[in-house]
Write an enzyme that holds these catalytic residues in place. Structure first.
Site, short mmCIF file in Angstrom:
data_model
loop_
_atom_site.label_atom_id
_atom_site.label_comp_id
_atom_site.label_asym_id
_atom_site.label_seq_id
_atom_site.Cartn_x
_atom_site.Cartn_y
_atom_site.Cartn_z
N ALA A 35 22.74 2.57 54.25
CA ALA A 35 23.30 2.88 55.58
C ALA A 35 23.63 1.59 56.34
O ALA A 35 24.67 1.50 57.01
CB ALA A 35 22.32 3.71 56.38
N LYS A 122 26.14 -11.99 22.00
CA LYS A 122 27.59 -11.81 21.86
C LYS A 122 27.92 -10.42 22.39
O LYS A 122 27.69 -9.41 21.72
CB LYS A 122 28.02 -11.96 20.41
CG LYS A 122 29.53 -11.93 20.25
CD LYS A 122 29.94 -12.30 18.85
CE LYS A 122 31.45 -12.48 18.74
NZ LYS A 122 32.21 -11.29 19.08
N LYS A 323 26.66 -12.42 13.39
CA LYS A 323 26.74 -10.97 13.63
C LYS A 323 25.49 -10.21 13.21
O LYS A 323 24.72 -10.67 12.40
CB LYS A 323 27.93 -10.42 12.85
CG LYS A 323 29.26 -10.89 13.39
CD LYS A 323 29.98 -9.71 13.98
CE LYS A 323 31.43 -10.06 14.28
NZ LYS A 323 32.16 -8.92 14.78
N CYS A 420 15.66 33.02 3.68
CA CYS A 420 15.05 34.31 3.37
C CYS A 420 15.92 35.50 3.77
O CYS A 420 15.49 36.65 3.64
CB CYS A 420 13.69 34.42 4.04
SG CYS A 420 13.79 34.58 5.83
N CYS A 441 9.09 33.58 5.57
CA CYS A 441 10.28 32.80 5.17
C CYS A 441 9.81 31.58 4.38
O CYS A 441 9.04 30.77 4.89
CB CYS A 441 11.06 32.39 6.41
SG CYS A 441 12.33 31.16 6.09
S1 IVH Z 1 32.13 -18.27 23.71
C1 IVH Z 1 35.49 -21.26 22.61
N1 IVH Z 1 30.11 -16.69 24.23
O1 IVH Z 1 33.44 -13.24 21.41
C2 IVH Z 1 34.35 -20.31 22.69
N2 IVH Z 1 32.12 -15.71 23.44
O2 IVH Z 1 35.59 -15.05 19.41
C3 IVH Z 1 34.66 -19.12 23.48
N3 IVH Z 1 32.05 -13.25 23.27
O3 IVH Z 1 36.64 -13.26 22.40
C4 IVH Z 1 33.80 -17.96 23.30
N4 IVH Z 1 29.98 -13.03 24.00
O4 IVH Z 1 35.13 -12.48 24.16
C5 IVH Z 1 31.39 -16.77 23.80
N5 IVH Z 1 28.26 -15.40 24.77
C6 IVH Z 1 29.52 -15.48 24.34
C7 IVH Z 1 30.26 -14.34 23.99
C8 IVH Z 1 31.57 -14.50 23.53
C9 IVH Z 1 31.07 -12.39 23.58
C10 IVH Z 1 33.36 -12.86 22.74
C11 IVH Z 1 34.51 -13.49 23.44
C12 IVH Z 1 35.44 -13.98 22.38
C13 IVH Z 1 34.73 -13.66 21.10
C14 IVH Z 1 34.57 -14.91 20.28
#
Ligand code: IVH
Length: 681
Positions: A35, A122, A323, A420, A441
């Site tokens: 608010a 990432k 990854k 059954c 059953c």
């Molecule tokens: S650094 C030159 N840090 O991953 C370095 N990228 O190909 C620039 N991404 O398209 C990227 N989390 O969108 C960086 N902690 C992170 C990230 C990150 C996700 C994505 C970003 C980029 C792709 C890397």
């Protein structure tokens, strides 16, 4: 002409509102009530309406979106937005490879100390470049092909976590700074958003990343303003008038100080070992994150070393993405079959074209019940999103309706049990359909036996699914009591069963006779009676006969037993067939460990609510609590009008004050002892 005090007021309001925004959205620690926020917001809106010249692009009133655009205009990136190399090695080798590569590029020999890295999540979203001039957000652009992106400034202004103006004074902020990061959507927000789409009959988004991209590339920023978009900063584009900090981790800290959300799971680590530990730790906790990640990113921390390493074919040599296995994948529903559970519940299960997801090959996934199949609108033949996150059982998340083939069929719940052939019933207020045959059953009988033998029930080792199937199919066993009639010779005749295994199983069955009442009650598989209810029932009735004789009213006297559970228990024991099986089990020699006699209740304690505060001279909190509970009292965490006693020790704080305010009786430890040992009058 705008009066000077109006201009000053508008500026003060902008600063205040943005500070509240930051506390609320970025720090997750609201400073004012909604608010109060609304009041300030409306005051600023009114000022801006009266004096349009006061309206600035960084005003919080601009976060609601504006006129729709015809198209998104191209933006040439002044510093290209590159991507990074990806290590797909699921195991540690990805980290080792990167560290080895960095060390060799830097010419470090074995004796040189470990390289320092920043390790980050990432984020699985969409990369964005935010340009600030003199501390004010002037442009936001998507990555596009890395050279040219799209201007999405109007949309980005609506994202509450993104500062419209950098925190701090202008002399401290660079003339120009481009902050890069990822726009994303939290999983729960994504599910809610799709639920709204579904209710409105609109197209569903496949995953949070696609949804984020769709919302950012909207032409109407008022729609974007209603979307739950979020952002994390992780890198830098063009800068002028900024003395770059020495380390990437310092850059991130500076971003946080300017008001950007920077994910707190980042870490500064040393060498390959540090990277490996980070990769493992995040891998284990990944499911608890509110958003999707597809890996982690390692970056050489020293900016000087980053410069020395430079780039190779448009990728930095100083960073790599490591990854994790994907948690979602697309596959086809070959068929939808049904399974019969222990309580007769008929569960639809999707048979899937095998798909590798979350590190394993998935071939089936439960669809829970009929309503769930309808709600998710899953047809046989559909392409679906399958998710397997960590150890959670795989699930079909949604169908890609646009890809539905012409021959796709709807799922029909069978009217008779597949095991059954008895009628399938579904109560109006229940989601679950059930086979009506109960233990006649075979499918239910098998499940009941497996439950009886399970680890938390009678714990019969070696009595698995394959054996139970054969025992029931050959009519050697119909009820749990029949298990005690089995001998080594007849068991050894079963498939996949040698003499040794048969002897072990007979031994295990022999062994399980000595059990506890609580395990036995749980093992009976009474509907709505889980382990903890079974324990409560055992503690209350202390014997099988008393429990079997109890009517619903008596049953409801057990703590935590309500009408639904009481009804299930009474109905179970009313069934002649069940009484017969229990009699046979008792005849077979099942016996229960004695249950310790309850302490005599103390009249001043039974049914009373206590609150403990401060440090007592001799008793710990847990001891005091246990003694009060043993005498039939309850211990609660907060003082209210319903509290009977507050037991206060040294350094008692607000709870003591509250007790005094409310006139609740305050006891010290010796007064508590007196109450606990008091006997009836
Ligand atoms: S650094 C030159 N840090 O991953 C370095 N990228 O190909 C620039 N991404 O398209 C990227 N989390 O969108 C960086 N902690 C992170 C990230 C990150 C996700 C994505 C970003 C980029 C792709 C890397």
């Amino acid at each position: 002409m705008v009066a000077a005090d109006s201009a000053a007021r508008a500026q003060a309001l902008r600063a205040q509102l943005e500070a509240h925004n930051h506390s609320y959205y970025v720090l997750d620690a609201p400073q004012v009530l909604d608010a109060e926020y609304d009041r300030l917001f409306q005051e600023l809106q009114a000022l801006e309406a009266d004096y349009p010249e006061l309206l600035t692009s960084d005003s919080p009133t601009q976060r609601v979106g504006g006129k729709a655009l015809e198209t998104l205009l191209p933006v040439a990136h002044r510093v290209p937005m590159l991507s990074i190399r990806t290590e797909t090695d699921i195991e540690d080798s990805g980290a080792v490879k990167f560290d080895t590569y960095v060390r060799s590029e830097l010419g470090l020999d074995q004796s040189a100390p470990p390289v320092e890295y920043t390790a980050e999540l990432k984020f699985d979203g969409l990369a964005i470049n935010l340009r600030y001039e003199q501390g004010v957000l002037v442009q936001a652009a998507t990555r596009g092909d890395g050279e040219t992106g799209e201007d999405v400034t109007a949309n980005v202004r609506t994202i509450r976590v993104i500062p419209l103006r950098l925190h701090g004074e202008v002399p401290d902020v660079p003339d120009v700074i481009e902050v890069r990061g990822e726009i994303y959507i939290n999983r729960s927000d994504f599910e809610a958003m799709n639920e709204t789409q579904r209710a409105a009959g609109e197209k569903l988004f496949v995953n949070p990343r696609n949804a984020a991209a769709g919302c950012i590339r909207q032409l109407d920023s008022r729609i974007t303003a209603r979307r739950p978009l979020s952002f994390f900063a992780y890198g830098t584009g063009e800068t002028t008038g900024w003395i770059l900090p020495a380390r990437h981790s310092d850059v991130l800290d500076t971003f946080a100080a300017w008001g950007f959300p920077v994910n707190t799971d980042r870490a500064v680590v040393l060498g390959a070992d540090g990277l490996i530990a980070y990769h493992r730790r995040i891998g284990e906790t990944r499911n608890a994150l509110a958003f999707d990640i597809d890996g982690v990113v390692y970056k050489v921390n020293s900016i000087a070393l980053q410069r020395q390493l430079g780039f190779r074919s448009r990728e930095p040599r100083w960073a790599v993405a490591h990854k994790y296995p994907a948690q979602e994948a697309l596959t086809e529903v070959i068929d939808i079959e049904v399974q019969v559970g222990r309580t007769g519940a008929i569960t639809p299960v999707a048979r899937l074209k095998p798909v590798f997801v979350g590190g394993v090959t998935v071939t089936n996934a439960t669809l829970h019940n009929e309503d769930e199949v309808r709600r998710k609108d899953i047809h046989i033949g559909d392409t679906v999103v399958v998710r397997r996150a960590g150890d959670v059982i795989p699930e079909v998340v949604r169908a890609i309706v646009e890809r539905r083939p012409p021959g796709a069929r709807e799922f029909v719940m069978p009217v008779t049990c597949p095991s059954c052939s008895s009628a399938v019933q579904r109560d109006e207020d229940e989601a679950v359909a059930r086979c009506s045959a109960g233990l006649y059953c075979p499918a239910q009988r098998k499940q009941a036996l497996l439950h009886f033998a399970s680890r938390r029930a009678l714990d019969i080792e070696g009595l698995g699914e394959k054996i139970v199937d054969q025992l029931v199919d050959s009519s050697m066993v119909r009820t749990p009591a029949d298990l005690f009639q089995l001998d080594v010779a007849s068991l050894a005749a079963l498939e996949r069963m040698g003499d040794k295994a048969a002897a072990n199983l007979v031994e295990a069955i022999e062994h399980c006779r000595d059990t506890t009442l609580a395990r036995f009650i749980y093992g009976l598989g009474i509907r709505n009676v889980g382990e903890s209810t079974a324990r409560d029932l055992a503690a209350h009735f202390r014997g099988l006969d008393a429990l079997m004789a109890a009517d619903e009213l008596l049953l409801q006297q057990v703590s935590d037993v309500g009408p639904v559970v009481a009804q299930s228990v009474a109905a179970f024991f009313a069934e002649q067939h069940n009484r017969q099986v229990i009699a046979e089990l008792v005849a077979a020699g099942i016996q229960f460990a004695p249950i310790a006699a309850p302490e005599k209740p103390a009249p001043g304690v039974t049914g009373k609510t206590f609150v403990l505060t401060g440090t007592l001279p001799t008793l710990s909190r847990d001891e005091a609590k246990a003694r009060i509970e043993a005498k039939g009292g309850k211990v609660s965490g907060s003082v209210s009008k319903k509290t009977h006693y507050v037991v206060a020790g040294e350094e008692a704080g607000s709870k003591l004050i509250k007790a005094q305010e409310l006139g609740v009786t305050v006891l010290d430890e010796s007064a508590l002892f007196a109450l606990l040992t008091q006997v009836g009058t």
